[in-house]
Design a protein around this motif. Structure first.
Motif, mmCIF file in Angstrom:
data_model
loop_
_atom_site.group_PDB
_atom_site.id
_atom_site.type_symbol
_atom_site.label_atom_id
_atom_site.label_comp_id
_atom_site.label_asym_id
_atom_site.label_seq_id
_atom_site.Cartn_x
_atom_site.Cartn_y
_atom_site.Cartn_z
ATOM 1 N N ASP A 127 -8.399 -30.663 38.593
ATOM 2 C CA ASP A 127 -8.341 -31.690 37.546
ATOM 3 C C ASP A 127 -8.651 -31.092 36.177
ATOM 4 O O ASP A 127 -7.964 -31.383 35.188
ATOM 5 N N ARG A 128 -9.685 -30.243 36.106
ATOM 6 C CA ARG A 128 -10.030 -29.618 34.825
ATOM 7 C C ARG A 128 -8.913 -28.693 34.355
ATOM 8 O O ARG A 128 -8.566 -28.677 33.171
ATOM 9 N N ALA A 169 -0.115 -27.282 26.558
ATOM 10 C CA ALA A 169 1.274 -27.705 26.413
ATOM 11 C C ALA A 169 1.463 -28.513 25.132
ATOM 12 O O ALA A 169 2.463 -28.320 24.413
ATOM 13 N N ARG A 170 0.499 -29.408 24.823
ATOM 14 C CA ARG A 170 0.582 -30.182 23.575
ATOM 15 C C ARG A 170 0.502 -29.251 22.362
ATOM 16 O O ARG A 170 1.256 -29.397 21.396
ATOM 17 N N GLN A 171 -0.409 -28.301 22.417
ATOM 18 C CA GLN A 171 -0.568 -27.364 21.303
ATOM 19 C C GLN A 171 0.700 -26.529 21.103
ATOM 20 O O GLN A 171 1.122 -26.280 19.983
ATOM 21 N N ALA A 213 -5.761 -28.950 35.092
ATOM 22 C CA ALA A 213 -4.626 -29.784 34.686
ATOM 23 C C ALA A 213 -4.852 -30.312 33.263
ATOM 24 O O ALA A 213 -3.913 -30.367 32.458
ATOM 25 N N GLY A 214 -6.077 -30.683 32.947
ATOM 26 C CA GLY A 214 -6.405 -31.141 31.593
ATOM 27 C C GLY A 214 -6.216 -30.035 30.565
ATOM 28 O O GLY A 214 -5.655 -30.258 29.484
ATOM 29 N N ARG A 228 -4.294 -27.426 30.918
ATOM 30 C CA ARG A 228 -2.857 -27.152 30.846
ATOM 31 C C ARG A 228 -2.162 -28.144 29.932
ATOM 32 O O ARG A 228 -1.300 -27.778 29.121
ATOM 33 N N ALA A 229 -2.517 -29.422 30.052
ATOM 34 C CA ALA A 229 -1.913 -30.454 29.209
ATOM 35 C C ALA A 229 -2.237 -30.196 27.730
ATOM 36 O O ALA A 229 -1.358 -30.342 26.871
ATOM 37 N N GLN A 230 -3.473 -29.797 27.433
ATOM 38 C CA GLN A 230 -3.846 -29.491 26.048
ATOM 39 C C GLN A 230 -3.048 -28.304 25.517
ATOM 40 O O GLN A 230 -2.566 -28.332 24.379
#
Length: 138
Positions: free
Chosen positions: A98-99, A108-110, A101-102, A104-106
């Motif tokens: 979960d951490r 990807a947004r950056q 994945a979080g 990774r999402a950050q």
């Protein structure tokens, strides 16, 4: 078998075996000459420990599996205490996933923001303003 032979068969060092012995995970019998003696059951214990450590279990987490084997069960995960360790490890792994994945999402947004800001420069547009300076590199 002696400690050197056991270490070879288990793919570990004699120092590691002595450490496991000091932690109570491995018990050597002593021959008349004082040498440590081990049996095939000790090799099974070591293989169980090594497999679990390869999966990310720390040494203390292997103890219930070792105790289960010592109690005569055919597999180290045949006992309730071993199953409890599996459950705790799965919960720990789920938290890590979960951490990650979080994170990774950050990232990807950056990346998306960086690509959007950088797109005019990458396309070679002449009228694009000077690219923003990275605070990290000056």
């Amino acid at each position: 078998m002696r400690i050197g032979e056991l270490a070879r068969k288990a793919g570990t060092s004699t120092r590691t075996l002595r450490y496991y012995e000091s932690r109570g995970l491995l018990t050597a019998r002593r021959a008349d000459n004082g040498y440590r003696e081990y049996g095939e059951e000790d090799l099974l214990l070591l293989r169980q420990i090594r497999t679990l450590q390869d999966f990310g279990f720390d040494l203390e987490e292997t103890r219930p599996f070792v105790e289960c084997l010592r109690a005569g069960h055919p597999a180290g995960d045949s006992c309730p205490a071993s199953l409890a360790v599996y459950r705790r490890k799965l919960d720990e792994l789920d938290g890590l996933i979960d951490r990650l994945a979080g994170v990774r999402a950050q990232v990807a947004r950056q990346l998306a923001v960086a690509e959007e800001v950088r797109a005019p420069y990458a396309a070679g547009v002449d009228e694009a303003p000077d690219p923003p300076r990275c605070e990290m590199t000056g």
